[in-house]
Write a protein that holds these residues in place. Structure first.
Motif, PDB file in Angstrom:
ATOM      1  N   VAL A  55       0.852  -1.190   0.000  1.00  0.00           N
ATOM      2  CA  VAL A  55       0.000   0.000   0.000  1.00  0.00           C
ATOM      3  C   VAL A  55       0.887   1.239   0.000  1.00  0.00           C
ATOM      4  O   VAL A  55       2.105   1.175   0.200  1.00  0.00           O
ATOM      5  CB  VAL A  55      -0.938   0.002   1.221  1.00  0.00           C
ATOM      6  CG1 VAL A  55      -1.837  -1.212   1.209  1.00  0.00           C
ATOM      7  CG2 VAL A  55      -0.150   0.077   2.523  1.00  0.00           C
ATOM      8  N   LYS A  56       0.293   2.380  -0.228  1.00  0.00           N
ATOM      9  CA  LYS A  56       1.049   3.628  -0.277  1.00  0.00           C
ATOM     10  C   LYS A  56       1.701   3.923   1.065  1.00  0.00           C
ATOM     11  O   LYS A  56       1.210   3.543   2.118  1.00  0.00           O
ATOM     12  CB  LYS A  56       0.133   4.771  -0.690  1.00  0.00           C
ATOM     13  CG  LYS A  56      -0.380   4.633  -2.127  1.00  0.00           C
ATOM     14  CD  LYS A  56      -1.244   5.824  -2.499  1.00  0.00           C
ATOM     15  CE  LYS A  56      -1.727   5.702  -3.960  1.00  0.00           C
ATOM     16  NZ  LYS A  56      -2.570   6.865  -4.355  1.00  0.00           N
ATOM     17  N   GLY A  57       2.826   4.645   1.001  1.00  0.00           N
ATOM     18  CA  GLY A  57       3.640   4.886   2.191  1.00  0.00           C
ATOM     19  C   GLY A  57       2.912   5.540   3.337  1.00  0.00           C
ATOM     20  O   GLY A  57       3.097   5.161   4.504  1.00  0.00           O
ATOM     21  N   HIS A  58       2.066   6.539   3.036  1.00  0.00           N
ATOM     22  CA  HIS A  58       1.387   7.242   4.125  1.00  0.00           C
ATOM     23  C   HIS A  58       0.349   6.350   4.813  1.00  0.00           C
ATOM     24  O   HIS A  58       0.026   6.547   5.982  1.00  0.00           O
ATOM     25  CB  HIS A  58       0.725   8.529   3.594  1.00  0.00           C
ATOM     26  CG  HIS A  58      -0.363   8.300   2.600  1.00  0.00           C
ATOM     27  ND1 HIS A  58      -0.117   7.905   1.295  1.00  0.00           N
ATOM     28  CD2 HIS A  58      -1.718   8.386   2.717  1.00  0.00           C
ATOM     29  CE1 HIS A  58      -1.267   7.786   0.656  1.00  0.00           C
ATOM     30  NE2 HIS A  58      -2.250   8.075   1.494  1.00  0.00           N
ATOM     31  N   ILE A  59      -0.174   5.340   4.112  1.00  0.00           N
ATOM     32  CA  ILE A  59      -1.080   4.367   4.722  1.00  0.00           C
ATOM     33  C   ILE A  59      -0.285   3.310   5.482  1.00  0.00           C
ATOM     34  O   ILE A  59      -0.658   2.881   6.578  1.00  0.00           O
ATOM     35  CB  ILE A  59      -1.960   3.692   3.651  1.00  0.00           C
ATOM     36  CG1 ILE A  59      -2.805   4.745   2.916  1.00  0.00           C
ATOM     37  CG2 ILE A  59      -2.855   2.631   4.284  1.00  0.00           C
ATOM     38  CD1 ILE A  59      -3.798   5.459   3.802  1.00  0.00           C
ATOM     39  N   ALA A  61       2.462   3.605   7.032  1.00  0.00           N
ATOM     40  CA  ALA A  61       2.956   4.114   8.319  1.00  0.00           C
ATOM     41  C   ALA A  61       1.963   3.817   9.441  1.00  0.00           C
ATOM     42  O   ALA A  61       2.357   3.489  10.570  1.00  0.00           O
ATOM     43  CB  ALA A  61       3.204   5.617   8.214  1.00  0.00           C
ATOM     44  N   HIS A  62       0.677   3.910   9.142  1.00  0.00           N
ATOM     45  CA  HIS A  62      -0.336   3.614  10.158  1.00  0.00           C
ATOM     46  C   HIS A  62      -0.379   2.121  10.465  1.00  0.00           C
ATOM     47  O   HIS A  62      -0.608   1.728  11.627  1.00  0.00           O
ATOM     48  CB  HIS A  62      -1.714   4.086   9.669  1.00  0.00           C
ATOM     49  CG  HIS A  62      -1.854   5.579   9.640  1.00  0.00           C
ATOM     50  ND1 HIS A  62      -2.459   6.292  10.648  1.00  0.00           N
ATOM     51  CD2 HIS A  62      -1.447   6.505   8.723  1.00  0.00           C
ATOM     52  CE1 HIS A  62      -2.436   7.585  10.362  1.00  0.00           C
ATOM     53  NE2 HIS A  62      -1.827   7.737   9.194  1.00  0.00           N
ATOM     54  N   GLU A  63      -0.171   1.302   9.448  1.00  0.00           N
ATOM     55  CA  GLU A  63      -0.148  -0.148   9.671  1.00  0.00           C
ATOM     56  C   GLU A  63       1.024  -0.533  10.571  1.00  0.00           C
ATOM     57  O   GLU A  63       0.893  -1.366  11.477  1.00  0.00           O
ATOM     58  CB  GLU A  63      -0.047  -0.887   8.334  1.00  0.00           C
ATOM     59  CG  GLU A  63      -1.245  -0.710   7.407  1.00  0.00           C
ATOM     60  CD  GLU A  63      -2.451  -1.479   7.874  1.00  0.00           C
ATOM     61  OE1 GLU A  63      -2.344  -2.204   8.879  1.00  0.00           O
ATOM     62  OE2 GLU A  63      -3.518  -1.349   7.237  1.00  0.00           O
ATOM     63  N   ILE A  64       2.177   0.065  10.317  1.00  0.00           N
ATOM     64  CA  ILE A  64       3.367  -0.228  11.128  1.00  0.00           C
ATOM     65  C   ILE A  64       3.152   0.208  12.571  1.00  0.00           C
ATOM     66  O   ILE A  64       3.526  -0.492  13.517  1.00  0.00           O
ATOM     67  CB  ILE A  64       4.606   0.462  10.523  1.00  0.00           C
ATOM     68  CG1 ILE A  64       4.924  -0.136   9.149  1.00  0.00           C
ATOM     69  CG2 ILE A  64       5.801   0.328  11.463  1.00  0.00           C
ATOM     70  CD1 ILE A  64       6.026   0.592   8.411  1.00  0.00           C
ATOM     71  N   SER A  65       2.537   1.378  12.743  1.00  0.00           N
ATOM     72  CA  SER A  65       2.265   1.874  14.100  1.00  0.00           C
ATOM     73  C   SER A  65       1.353   0.913  14.859  1.00  0.00           C
ATOM     74  O   SER A  65       1.560   0.664  16.054  1.00  0.00           O
ATOM     75  CB  SER A  65       1.622   3.259  14.026  1.00  0.00           C
ATOM     76  OG  SER A  65       1.284   3.727  15.310  1.00  0.00           O
ATOM     77  N   ALA A  66       0.355   0.362  14.179  1.00  0.00           N
ATOM     78  CA  ALA A  66      -0.562  -0.578  14.824  1.00  0.00           C
ATOM     79  C   ALA A  66       0.163  -1.855  15.247  1.00  0.00           C
ATOM     80  O   ALA A  66      -0.124  -2.430  16.298  1.00  0.00           O
ATOM     81  CB  ALA A  66      -1.719  -0.914  13.890  1.00  0.00           C
ATOM     82  N   LEU A  67       1.121  -2.301  14.418  1.00  0.00           N
ATOM     83  CA  LEU A  67       1.899  -3.490  14.776  1.00  0.00           C
ATOM     84  C   LEU A  67       2.684  -3.258  16.057  1.00  0.00           C
ATOM     85  O   LEU A  67       2.785  -4.134  16.926  1.00  0.00           O
ATOM     86  CB  LEU A  67       2.847  -3.864  13.633  1.00  0.00           C
ATOM     87  CG  LEU A  67       2.203  -4.380  12.344  1.00  0.00           C
ATOM     88  CD1 LEU A  67       3.279  -4.614  11.285  1.00  0.00           C
ATOM     89  CD2 LEU A  67       1.426  -5.661  12.593  1.00  0.00           C
ATOM     90  N   LEU A  68       3.262  -2.068  16.198  1.00  0.00           N
ATOM     91  CA  LEU A  68       4.045  -1.751  17.387  1.00  0.00           C
ATOM     92  C   LEU A  68       3.164  -1.686  18.622  1.00  0.00           C
ATOM     93  O   LEU A  68       3.581  -2.063  19.726  1.00  0.00           O
ATOM     94  CB  LEU A  68       4.777  -0.423  17.180  1.00  0.00           C
ATOM     95  CG  LEU A  68       5.850  -0.410  16.086  1.00  0.00           C
ATOM     96  CD1 LEU A  68       6.432   0.986  15.925  1.00  0.00           C
ATOM     97  CD2 LEU A  68       6.963  -1.405  16.405  1.00  0.00           C
ATOM     98  N   ASP A  69       1.938  -1.204  18.465  1.00  0.00           N
ATOM     99  CA  ASP A  69       1.022  -1.105  19.609  1.00  0.00           C
ATOM    100  C   ASP A  69       0.624  -2.481  20.123  1.00  0.00           C
ATOM    101  O   ASP A  69       0.483  -2.680  21.336  1.00  0.00           O
ATOM    102  CB  ASP A  69      -0.237  -0.324  19.215  1.00  0.00           C
ATOM    103  CG  ASP A  69       0.047   1.153  18.995  1.00  0.00           C
ATOM    104  OD1 ASP A  69       1.074   1.638  19.506  1.00  0.00           O
ATOM    105  OD2 ASP A  69      -0.759   1.812  18.303  1.00  0.00           O
TER     106      ASP A  69
END
Length: 221
Positions: A55-59, A61-69
């Protein structure tokens, strides 16, 4: 009786130790966890879809943040902490058994023997506290709160003992007041009890403008 969503009906199981047997407050707690149970219950539930990599980079980034949470990997230090909390919770109930009044009965019988002159060697038993304490110190952001929360989440917030008409709170998590005052701590205590049990202690006691000493006594009650 309709119970709130965070209440569970007590189900009693063998706690595995003779010291704990016969105490409903301990027998209603979840089984003592071994290492395998700890891994299952504390490990974060990370859900990952490989398609998200494209997916596009700006989307993304939110996926990666959710993984960290959601990610949490139990370590040996977490096992040690869980064991200490488990011992604290269960050990604190050893001297508080709602199923029998054996201590009071023994003291009453001894008192009656003394008053009747039947014995002169009886000594009243002191009720020794089995409560324990612990400090967890670490740098800000090192995961203290998240680890504690995950461990406490393995226990129900409230257990209702229908047989004894008794409400049990295995734990109560209270934030320390920013001003460090005992009165604020007392009010935080009543506020958290109200949130957990759906009661009105904070309004009841805060309105009367009790002194700190009185509030501390009410906490104990």
């Amino acid at each position: 009786m309709s119970l709130p969503d965070n209440f569970v009906d007590a189900v009693y199981i063998d706690p595995g130790l003779e010291r704990y047997r016969g105490n409903p407050l301990i027998e209603a707690l979840p089984p003592i966890m071994d290492l395998q149970d700890l891994k299952v219950k504390l490990t974060g539930k990370v859900e990952f879809n490989p398609k998200d990599c494209y997916v596009k980079g700006h989307i993304r980034a939110h996926e990666i943040s959710a993984l960290l949470d959601d990610f949490f990997q139990p370590l040996s230090i977490h096992k040690q902490l869980e064991e200490k909390i488990s011992v604290m919770i269960r050990g604190g109930y050893v001297g508080r058994n709602i199923a029998d009044g054996s201590l009071n009965q023994k003291m009453q019988e001894g008192y009656q023997r003394i008053m009747s002159g039947a014995t002169n060697d009886f000594r009243f038993t002191q009720s020794n506290s089995t409560a324990k304490s612990m400090s967890l110190i670490g740098c800000s952001g090192s995961g203290k709160s998240s680890t504690i929360n995950r461990i406490l989440a393995t226990y129900p917030q409230v257990i209702y003992h229908q047989k004894y008409n008794f409400i049990q709170m295995p734990y109560l998590r209270i934030e320390c007041p920013s001003d460090g005052s005992l009165k604020s701590l007392c009010l935080n205590f009543f506020r958290e009890v109200d949130r957990t049990l759906h009661t009105g202690y904070e309004e009841k006691y805060a309105r009367k403008r009790h002194s700190t000493e009185v509030l501390l006594s009410l906490m104990g009650q």
